[in-house]
Design a protein around this motif. Structure first.
Motif, mmCIF file in Angstrom:
data_model
loop_
_atom_site.group_PDB
_atom_site.id
_atom_site.type_symbol
_atom_site.label_atom_id
_atom_site.label_comp_id
_atom_site.label_asym_id
_atom_site.label_seq_id
_atom_site.Cartn_x
_atom_site.Cartn_y
_atom_site.Cartn_z
ATOM 1 N N GLU A 240 0.847 -0.963 -0.200
ATOM 2 C CA GLU A 240 -0.005 -0.128 0.091
ATOM 3 C C GLU A 240 0.989 1.253 -0.024
ATOM 4 O O GLU A 240 1.969 1.002 0.236
ATOM 5 N N ALA A 241 0.350 2.389 -0.315
ATOM 6 C CA ALA A 241 0.868 3.802 -0.538
ATOM 7 C C ALA A 241 1.150 4.106 1.050
ATOM 8 O O ALA A 241 -0.123 4.210 1.859
ATOM 9 N N ARG A 242 2.070 4.470 1.577
ATOM 10 C CA ARG A 242 2.292 5.277 2.822
ATOM 11 C C ARG A 242 2.145 6.747 2.609
ATOM 12 O O ARG A 242 2.169 7.174 1.495
ATOM 13 N N PRO A 243 1.764 7.406 3.777
ATOM 14 C CA PRO A 243 1.742 9.077 3.451
ATOM 15 C C PRO A 243 2.798 9.467 2.799
ATOM 16 O O PRO A 243 4.027 9.241 2.853
ATOM 17 N N GLY A 244 2.578 10.155 1.694
ATOM 18 C CA GLY A 244 3.505 10.875 0.772
ATOM 19 C C GLY A 244 4.036 10.013 -0.482
ATOM 20 O O GLY A 244 5.165 10.300 -0.966
ATOM 21 N N GLU A 245 3.450 8.974 -0.472
ATOM 22 C CA GLU A 245 4.001 8.020 -1.770
ATOM 23 C C GLU A 245 2.862 7.814 -2.360
ATOM 24 O O GLU A 245 1.393 7.930 -2.039
ATOM 25 N N VAL A 246 3.123 7.274 -3.782
ATOM 26 C CA VAL A 246 2.211 7.223 -4.726
ATOM 27 C C VAL A 246 2.434 5.508 -4.788
ATOM 28 O O VAL A 246 3.361 5.108 -5.051
ATOM 29 N N ASP A 253 -5.306 -7.523 -7.590
ATOM 30 C CA ASP A 253 -5.731 -7.307 -6.012
ATOM 31 C C ASP A 253 -5.105 -5.924 -5.519
ATOM 32 O O ASP A 253 -5.168 -5.540 -4.475
ATOM 33 N N ALA A 254 -5.028 -5.010 -6.634
ATOM 34 C CA ALA A 254 -4.420 -3.678 -6.337
ATOM 35 C C ALA A 254 -5.483 -2.849 -5.527
ATOM 36 O O ALA A 254 -6.576 -3.007 -5.613
ATOM 37 N N PRO A 255 -5.070 -1.931 -4.569
ATOM 38 C CA PRO A 255 -5.852 -1.072 -3.925
ATOM 39 C C PRO A 255 -6.477 -0.187 -4.746
ATOM 40 O O PRO A 255 -5.963 0.198 -5.593
ATOM 41 N N PRO A 256 -7.692 0.389 -4.445
ATOM 42 C CA PRO A 256 -8.380 1.184 -5.281
ATOM 43 C C PRO A 256 -7.733 2.657 -5.333
ATOM 44 O O PRO A 256 -8.031 3.303 -6.403
ATOM 45 N N ASP A 257 -6.785 2.970 -4.507
ATOM 46 C CA ASP A 257 -6.050 4.036 -4.694
ATOM 47 C C ASP A 257 -4.775 4.170 -5.315
ATOM 48 O O ASP A 257 -4.235 5.308 -5.223
ATOM 49 N N ALA A 258 -4.513 3.173 -5.896
ATOM 50 C CA ALA A 258 -3.236 3.057 -6.697
ATOM 51 C C ALA A 258 -3.222 4.113 -7.741
ATOM 52 O O ALA A 258 -4.258 4.347 -8.334
ATOM 53 N N ALA A 259 -2.044 4.674 -8.093
ATOM 54 C CA ALA A 259 -1.950 5.848 -9.047
ATOM 55 C C ALA A 259 -1.814 5.258 -10.346
ATOM 56 O O ALA A 259 -2.224 5.585 -11.460
#
Ligand code: TXA
Ligand code: MG
Length: 321
Positions: A240-246, A253-259
């Motif tokens: 997953e993306a941590r704060p400040g990451e994309v 199975d990617a999370p929906p917020d993937a860039a």
């Protein structure tokens, strides 16, 4: 550099430019190459200067077929088997230099071996044909930067350089050729790439040895640890993306917020074709750190993971690029 559409007239013009010592970027089935006349020292010298490439790092020579390759290098029975199976296509063979080969010694960085490749992309084939000379062509990026898979990537890296860019659209493969050395007893995999290791081993009937290079004395001199680097930092094996990451995702199975997702379907060929373009896009969008989901290490995955590891490696200079 001047961008031209890759039609017959422009390919002919570009062939003349190469013969005359100029630089021409062109699409291949892997990535865009920056081509120069491999027989002319001044042309090759111009190429190293434009890329900012260290002159100890030899260039791949592109030719039209096996016969042309055998005028430049000595292909043993194993090399010929590989050439017959995978040429034209994304395989580079490093073989002993043929006596009297008409190549500038800058191309081979003074080594007694030469890297040879017969590309399959129609524009690359037509250009080599039109040039009528062996074409030295590294990937058309500034040294150390991400390889280009579209004409606009080349234009962005070489804003101030002189020369032509043949725009043939996106490169279908997206990762550079596999480089195999056949200069001694063992067949050595110098760089994983567009032809998976297993396909080569099946033809050879033997396992490929691994390159023993390191950063001080790399086996393929271009394989410095830090290479293919975007401006952003990379964090690998992320879920997953941590704060400040994309997040650069892979698979269903990617999370929906993937860039971006390298391949929603989890297809490695699709991921290979997207990798470099997505790294450039995320850079352009100002990403500070790109978190990358794991990619299976089988088939083309070996080359994808090799490029990701190099993009994530510590940078030689603080202010890169
Ligand atoms: O797909 C590709 O191979 C692209 C397209 C344009 O053909 N070209 C490419 O070139 O990736 P370049 O220069 O970026 O990478 C060539 C690699 C470098 O790691 C270089 O050190 C290695 O091949 N190489 C070339 N000649 C060699 C030689 N004689 N011995 C050992 N390694 C060699
Ligand atoms: Mg390169």
């Amino acid at each position: 550099m001047q961008v031209l559409s890759a039609n017959t007239d422009n390919i002919r013009r570009a062939g003349r430019a190469i013969r005359g010592g100029g630089l021409v970027a062109f699409p291949t089935e892997t990535v865009y190459g920056l081509g120069a006349n491999a027989s002319v020292g001044r042309a090759v010298s111009r190429l190293y200067a434009a890329k900012g490439r260290p002159r100890f790092n030899p260039l791949i020579v592109h030719v039209s077929d096996l016969d042309a390759a055998q005028r430049l290098g000595v292909l043993d029975a194993r090399a010929r088997r590989l050439a017959e199976r995978f040429w034209p296509g994304p395989l580079t063979l490093v073989v002993p230099l043929a006596p009297g080969a008409p190549l500038s010694s800058l191309v081979t960085a003074g080594l007694h071996t030469v890297g040879l490749r017969v590309p399959s992309h129609p524009v690359a084939r037509a250009l080599v044909e039109a040039a009528g000379v062996p074409v030295a062509a590294p990937s058309a990026n500034r040294s150390g930067h991400v390889s280009p898979t579209a004409a606009e990537h080349v234009a962005a890296d070489f804003a101030d350089a002189e020369g032509l860019i043949l725009d043939g659209g996106r490169c279908p493969g997206g990762l550079e050729s596999t480089v195999v050395a056949l200069t001694g007893e063992a067949a050595v995999l110098l760089r994983p790439g567009g032809v998976p290791r297993a396909a080569i081993e099946a033809v050879l009937g033997e396992r490929l040895a691994s390159a023993q290079g390191d950063e001080v004395a790399p086996a393929a001199p271009g394989m410095l640890a830090s290479h293919y680097a975007p401006r952003a930092r990379l964090r690998l094996n992320a879920h997953e993306a941590r704060p400040g990451e994309v997040l650069l995702a892979f698979g269903p199975d990617a999370p929906p917020d993937a860039a971006r997702n390298l391949s929603d379907a989890g297809d490695l060929a699709e991921a290979a074709a997207n990798l470099f373009a997505y790294l450039r896009e995320l850079d352009a969008e100002g990403a500070e750190t790109i978190a990358v989901m794991p990619v299976p290490n089988e088939g083309l995955g070996e080359a994808i993971n090799d490029r990701l590891a190099r993009a994530a490696a510590p940078r030689p200079e603080a202010g890169w690029p």
